[in-house]
Design a protein around this motif. Structure first.
Motif, mmCIF file in Angstrom:
data_model
loop_
_atom_site.group_PDB
_atom_site.id
_atom_site.type_symbol
_atom_site.label_atom_id
_atom_site.label_comp_id
_atom_site.label_asym_id
_atom_site.label_seq_id
_atom_site.Cartn_x
_atom_site.Cartn_y
_atom_site.Cartn_z
ATOM 1 N N VAL A 70 -0.236 2.887 5.563
ATOM 2 C CA VAL A 70 0.464 2.338 4.194
ATOM 3 C C VAL A 70 1.785 1.683 4.496
ATOM 4 C CG1 VAL A 70 -1.095 4.152 2.823
ATOM 5 C CG2 VAL A 70 1.337 4.780 3.920
ATOM 6 N N ALA A 78 -0.855 14.125 -4.054
ATOM 7 C CA ALA A 78 -1.826 14.272 -5.376
ATOM 8 C C ALA A 78 -0.694 15.049 -6.305
ATOM 9 C CB ALA A 78 -2.932 15.358 -4.823
ATOM 10 N N LYS A 93 0.886 -1.124 0.059
ATOM 11 C CA LYS A 93 0.002 0.083 -0.123
ATOM 12 C C LYS A 93 0.902 1.334 -0.069
ATOM 13 C CE LYS A 93 -4.209 -1.754 2.228
ATOM 14 N NZ LYS A 93 -5.360 -1.217 3.125
ATOM 15 N N THR A 112 -0.063 2.040 -8.329
ATOM 16 C CA THR A 112 -1.499 2.698 -8.042
ATOM 17 C C THR A 112 -1.499 2.842 -6.398
ATOM 18 O OG1 THR A 112 -2.351 1.223 -9.929
ATOM 19 C CG2 THR A 112 -3.970 2.036 -8.096
ATOM 20 N N PRO A 113 -1.580 4.141 -6.329
ATOM 21 C CA PRO A 113 -1.519 4.441 -4.680
ATOM 22 C C PRO A 113 -2.775 4.170 -4.158
ATOM 23 C CG PRO A 113 -1.504 6.369 -5.858
ATOM 24 C CD PRO A 113 -1.670 5.429 -6.861
ATOM 25 N N VAL A 114 -2.907 3.950 -2.783
ATOM 26 C CA VAL A 114 -4.252 3.817 -2.311
ATOM 27 C C VAL A 114 -4.931 5.363 -2.114
ATOM 28 C CG1 VAL A 114 -4.136 1.572 -1.075
ATOM 29 C CG2 VAL A 114 -3.375 3.645 0.041
ATOM 30 N N THR A 115 -4.034 6.302 -2.085
ATOM 31 C CA THR A 115 -4.504 7.503 -1.719
ATOM 32 C C THR A 115 -3.448 8.322 -2.372
ATOM 33 O OG1 THR A 115 -5.052 9.124 -0.051
ATOM 34 C CG2 THR A 115 -3.363 7.829 0.561
ATOM 35 N N GLN A 116 -4.154 9.732 -2.679
ATOM 36 C CA GLN A 116 -2.993 10.743 -3.135
ATOM 37 C C GLN A 116 -3.564 11.953 -2.151
ATOM 38 O OE1 GLN A 116 -4.564 11.538 -7.238
ATOM 39 N NE2 GLN A 116 -3.985 9.326 -7.783
ATOM 40 N N GLU A 117 -2.356 12.277 -1.226
ATOM 41 C CA GLU A 117 -2.721 13.062 -0.118
ATOM 42 C C GLU A 117 -2.533 14.499 -0.591
ATOM 43 O OE1 GLU A 117 -3.690 12.386 3.174
ATOM 44 O OE2 GLU A 117 -3.914 10.443 2.052
#
Lengths: 350, 240, 253
Positions: free
Chosen positions: C183, C142, C137, C163-168
Motif C-alpha cells: 500500500v 478495521a 492504495k 476507500t481502503p484496499v484493506t481493513q487490517e
C-alpha cells in the motif's frame, strides 16, 4: 509378418540373453521354471522395459536397438498383450475394454464399438458386452482380454501365462478355445508359460528358457522325447542322464554303464520313462541288459501308478503298479533290483 | 468435539435470526464458499499433475519437490501469506512483472484470496492423490500403453478413473482447509468486506468487538461446511 | 549474596503464586507482576518494565502483548494477570463493567494517528484529502479495532471519503502492508510509525486531534500479586516512565 529378436536385459544377479524368432501364424511357447526370465522377455518385447543389448525386429521394422539408440514406445509397437491376470480396466465394461485399443489408435467411437462388439461375438461373449470385469468369470475375463489384444490388429500377439489364473476345469475348456482363436491371428504369437501341457497344446514350437538362457528349442515331439536339461526331463517325466557313448554303451558319471539299442559315439544324452524300469526282490535272470541294485528313497502316487524314487549307482524314478508295490513290500530303505530293457532307452547327441 | 459443544451452548439463540440477517454475514459466507471452491479447482488443476509427476516419474530433485509440497502444512499460514506477498505482491518477484505486463495485481483482490487458500490447501490434495496413485496398479497403465494409448489418453481414461476416490477425498480435504483458511488470507489478500473478507476473517474481527456475533458467524460456517461435507461424503465416498 | 537474592526471589515467586489475597513477604513489593498490554505498547513497556525491575529488586515483570480486545476477553474469561493496559477506554470499559478491575482506570498516555508513508514519501502525500485519490492504495484498521475507529473519526472530521484496499485486523498488520510496499499509505499511530524506524515516515495532520486515543491502565481485581499490580500502575505515571513513553511518540495525558 515375422519376429526376430535377441533380448538382453541385465539386472543385479540376473542376465537374460535369449534369441527368439517366430514366423507369421506360428505360436511359440516360452517355457521355463519360475524366475527363468520368461515374463521379462515378454515385457521387453512389448516395450514395457528397455533392452540393455540385442534387438527386436518385427515385420522388418527395427523396434529396439540399444546400440543404435532405437527404442519404440509400447503404444507405437502394435503388439497385443494378454496379461497374466488380464488387467481388464475395472471401470469399463467388457465392450469398452475391447474398444479401448481401436479408440486409442484413432478410430471413431462408433467404429471402435462396432469392432469390439464383433470381436466379443467371435469369442462368444456378445451377451456379456455390458458387464464390468468383476461380473465376469475367469474364463470370460480371459476371452475379453484376448479380444481386447486382438482388437488393435497387432503385428505380434503376446500372452503371459494365459491360463494360469483359471481353475482346472475352466482351464481345459479355455485352452481348447484359445487354440482356436490363436489360429485366426495372422501374425506370430509368443506365449509364456510354466505349464508344459499348455505349451504343447497351444504352441507349434517350444523355446525352453532356464536362468535367462535358451537351453532347448524344437517342436513338442522333439522336446518331449529328447530333453536336454533336468528341468525339461522332469517336465515331460523322463529319466535323463548325460554321458559318453561308445557303440551301444553309454558310460555315465560314476562309471555306470547303460546299454542302449542305438550305435553312437561321443557325448550323449540318454533318456527313458519311469515305466520302463522294472523292480524285483531278487536279482533277475534273463534278457534285460541293464540290471543294478537300488534302494527305495521315497514313494508317491503318480496317476494310477506309484512313482518310486531309487538311489544306487544312478538316481532313477520308476513307476510300478500298486499291486506290485505290495507284492515287493516297497517302503523307504527297502533294497531291490532294477532292470531296464536296452530298447526302452533313447540316446541322442549332447 | 468439546469446543463445538461450547459454541452451541454459548450461542445467543434469542438474537440469532436478526444476527444472521445482519449485512455482511451473507456476503462473507458467499465469498467463503466461492473462494474455497475456486481454490479447490486451482488445486485440482495444478495438484493432480504434480502428484502424477511425483508418483509416476523420476527426475532429479524429486524428493526435494515432495518435501516442498508439504511446506505449507508446517509453515504458519501468516508466514505463508508474507511469502506470497514477497512473490505476488506489488514489489514481489512475479507480482511486479504481472502488474507491468498484464496490469494484474493479486493482493487485496478476491483472486488473491483464492491464491492464498490454494497455497495452504494444496498439500492436502497432492498428498491424497499421490497416495492414491501409488496405491493404484501401474500395470493398468502398461496395459493401456500396449493398446496404443499415449500418456495423456492413459491418464485420462485409465489412471484418473482408477484414482477417482482418492482425488475426491483430496478435493474435499482441500476444500475444507480452504474454507477455514485465515492467516495466509488476511496477510496476503487483506480484509475488505465483500471482496476479501471471508467467514474466518469476519469471525476474527467480530471477536474484537462482539463475542456473540463471532459465535454466530462461527456457527454459520460450521453448519454450512458440515452440511456440504456430509453431502459430498454420501455422494462420492459412499459410492466408492 | 546472589544466592540469597535468588532464594528470596524464589520464595517471593512462590508466595506470588498463592491464593492472591496475601501480600508478598517482607511487606514490600515482590514476586512476579503479570501485565497484559496493548500491542502498541510493546517497545515502550518493555523499557518501562526494565526500569520498574531496577527500582524494585527481586521483582520480575512479565508482559503479554496483544490486541486490546483480545486481552480484555482473556481477562473476563479469568486469565491470571495483575495489570491491564488498554489502547482504548472502550475496551477498558468491558473489563470494568465485568467487575474485573480493582479501582478506577487511569489514563497514562495518549496516542494520535499519523499518515504513514514509505520513507521519503514517494507519492508526496501530505494530507488526508490526498488519500481519496483512486490511484493511492490505503490500508486502514478495521472499524472493530481502536485504530480503525480513530481513523474513521479523523476522516469524518476532515470530510474525506477513503476507500481502503484493506481493513487490517490491527495496527501492526496495517504497518506491515506498508513496509512490504503493498500500500502507499496507512493511518496508524504515531508510536507505531516511530517504532518502524527508518522504513516509514509519519506525516502529521490536524484532524488527528479529533481522534486522540487514551491509554488507560488498571490493576485487576483477581491479581495474584496485588501489591505488585498497584506499584506498577503507580510507576507508569512517574516522570521516569513518562519520559520513556514520550520518547516512543506518546503524548502525556
Amino acid at each position: 509378418m515375422s519376429l526376430d529378436a535377441r533380448i538382453v536385459v541385465r539386472r543385479p544377479g540376473f542376465v537374460l540373453d535369449a534369441e527368439l524368432a517366430a514366423e507369421p501364424g506360428e505360436v511359440v511357447a516360452l517355457l521355463g521354471p519360475n524366475g527363468a526370465g520368461k515374463t521379462t522377455a515378454l515385457r521387453a518385447l512389448a516395450g514395457l522395459i528397455a533392452l540393455d543389448d540385442g534387438y527386436v525386429t518385427l515385420d522388418g521394422h527395427r523396434l529396439d536397438d540399444p546400440a543404435a539408440g532405437v527404442f519404440t514406445a509400447p503404444e507405437h509397437r502394435r503388439i497385443g498383450v494378454v496379461f497374466q491376470d488380464y488387467l481388464l480396466f475395472p471401470h469399463l465394461s467388457a465392450l469398452e475394454n475391447v474398444a479401448f485399443g481401436p479408440r486409442s489408435r484413432g478410430s471413431s467411437r462408433a467404429d471402435s464399438r462396432a469392432r469390439a462388439a464383433d470381436l466379443l461375438a467371435r469369442v462368444g461373449l456378445a451377451e456379456h458386452a455390458r458387464r464390468k470385469p468383476r461380473e465376469l468369470s475367469g474364463g470370460q475375463a480371459q476371452r475379453v482380454a484376448l479380444a481386447r489384444a486382438l482388437a488393435t490388429e497387432p503385428r505380434l500377439l503376446l500372452l503371459d501365462e494365459p491360463l494360469a489364473a483359471l481353475d482346472a476345469r475352466t482351464r481345459l475348456e479355455t485352452r481348447a478355445r484359445l487354440r482356436g482363436h490363436l489360429g485366426t491371428h495372422a501374425g506370430p504369437t509368443v506365449l509364456v508359460t510354466h505349464d508344459p501341457l499348455d505349451a504343447m497344446m497351444l504352441a507349434d514350437r517350444l523355446v525352453i528358457l532356464e536362468e535367462g538362457r535358451v537351453v532347448q528349442t524344437g517342436d513338442a515331439a522333439t522336446v518331449t522325447s529328447r530333453p536336454r536339461t533336468d528341468y525339461v526331463a522332469r517336465l515331460v517325466g523322463l529319466n535323463l542322464y548325460r554321458g559318453r557313448a561308445d557303440a551301444g554303451a553309454v558310460r555315465l558319471p560314476g562309471d555306470f554303464v547303460l546299454t542302449t539299442a542305438t550305435e553312437r559315439s561321443g557325448d550323449a544324452f540318454v533318456a527313458f520313462p519311469p515305466a520302463a524300469v522294472a523292480l524285483y526282490a531278487d536279482r533277475p535272470d534273463g534278457s534285460p541288459r541293464n540290471t543294478w541294485p537300488a534302494t527305495v528313497a521315497a514313494m508317491a502316487r503318480h496317476g494310477d501308478a506309484l512313482r518310486v524314487e531309487l538311489t544306487g549307482p544312478i538316481a532313477v524314478a520308476a513307476d510300478v503298479t500298486p499291486a506290485a508295490a505290495v507284492q515287493l513290500g516297497l517302503e523307504p530303505g527297502r533294497r531291490v533290483w532294477a532292470t531296464l530293457k536296452a530298447t526302452e532307452v533313447t540316446s541322442y547327441p549332447a | 468435539m468439546l469446543p463445538l459443544l461450547g459454541l452451541l451452548i454459548r450461542a445467543p439463540w434469542q438474537t440469532l435470526p436478526q444476527r444472521l440477517t445482519a449485512p455482511g454475514v451473507l456476503a462473507a459466507l458467499r465469498l467463503s464458499l466461492l473462494t474455497a471452491t475456486l481454490a479447490t479447482v486451482v488445486c485440482l488443476l495444478l495438484g493432480v499433475p504434480l502428484a502424477w509427476l511425483l508418483a509416476r516419474t523420476t527426475f532429479p530433485g524429486r524428493g526435494f519437490v515432495r518435501a516442498l509440497v508439504t511446506v505449507p502444512l508446517v509453515l504458519p499460514p501468516v508466514v505463508g501469506g508474507v511469502a506470497l506477498l514477497l512473490v505476488f505482491g506489488r514489489r514481489g518477484l512475479a507480482g511486479e512483472w504481472l502488474d507491468a505486463t498484464f496490469g494484474l495485481t493479486l493482493p487485496f483482490t478476491t483472486a488473491g484470496v483464492v491464491v492464498a487458500e490454494a497455497f495452504v490447501a494444496m498439500p492436502f490434495l497432492v498428498i491424497s492423490v499421490e497416495g492414491a496413485l501409488r496405491g493404484a496398479d501401474a500395470r493398468y497403465e502398461e496395459a493401456a500403453a500396449t493398446l496404443g494409448a499415449g500418456r495423456w489418453t492413459t491418464f485420462r481414461r485409465v489412471t484418473l478413473p482408477l484414482i477417482a476416490p482418492g482425488v475426491a477425498a483430496g478435493a474435499v480435504l482441500c476444500w475444507a482447509r480452504a474454507l477455514g483458511e485465515f492467516g495466509a488470507t488476511i496477510t496476503f489478500a487483506g480484509n475488505f468486506p465483500g471482496r476479501t473478507q471471508t467467514m474466518p476473517l469476519a469471525v476474527y474481527l467480530a471477536l474484537e468487538q462482539d463475542l456473540d456475533a463471532a459465535i454466530v458467524l462461527s456457527l454459520v460456517l460450521l453448519v454450512v461446511s458440515v452440511a456440504i461435507l456430509a453431502g459430498l461424503r454420501d455422494r462420492w465416498l459412499g459410492a466408492a | 549474596m546472589r544466592v540469597r537474592a535468588f532464594v528470596l526471589a524464589v520464595v517471593l515467586a512462590v508466595a506470588g503464586c498463592g491464593d492472591g489475597g496475601d501480600p508478598p513477604a517482607a511487606g514490600g513489593v515482590g514476586g512476579t507482576v503479570t501485565v497484559l498490554a496493548a500491542a502498541s505498547l510493546t517497545e515502550s513497556f518493555g523499557r518501562v518494565g526494565t526500569l520498574f525491575e531496577q527500582q524494585h529488586p527481586g521483582v520480575k515483570v512479565t508482559f503479554s502483548f496483544g490486541g486490546s480486545s483480545g486481552l480484555a476477553q482473556q481477562i473476563t474469561a479469568g486469565a491470571p494477570a495483575d495489570v491491564f493496559a488498554a489502547a482504548s477506554p472502550a475496551t477498558m470499559k468491558t473489563v470494568v463493567d465485568a467487575g474485573d478491575s480493582a479501582g478506577e482506570p487511569v489514563t497514562f498516555a495518549r496516542n494520535q494517528l499519523v499518515l504513514a508513508v514509505p520513507k521519503g514519501n514517494p507519492k508526496g502525500l501530505t494530507s488526508l484529502a490526498a488519500l481519496a485519490k483512486p490511484e493511492v492504495k490505503v490500508a486502514l484498521c478495521a472499524a472493530q479495532v481502536p485504530c480503525g475507529a480513530a481513523a474513521a473519526k479523523a476522516l469524518t472530521a476532515a470530510g474525506v471519503k477513503v476507500t481502503p484496499v484493506t481493513q487490517e485486523q490491527d495496527v501492526r498488520a496495517a504497518l506491515a502492508k506498508l513496509k512490504l510496499g503493498e500500500v502507499d499509505a496507512a493511518l496508524i499511530y504515531r508510536t507505531d510509525a516511530r517504532a518502524a524506524g527508518g522504513d516509514v515516515d509519519g506525516v502529521e495532520f490536524p484532524e488527528s486531534a479529533s481522534a486522540v486515543n487514551d491509554y488507560p491502565v488498571v490493576a485487576l481485581k483477581k491479581a495474584p500479586n496485588p501489591s505488585g499490580a498497584g506499584a506498577f500502575v503507580t510507576f507508569v505515571r512517574t516522570p521516569q516512565a513518562q519520559q520513556v513513553l514520550a520518547d516512543a511518540g506518546f503524548q502525556r495525558p
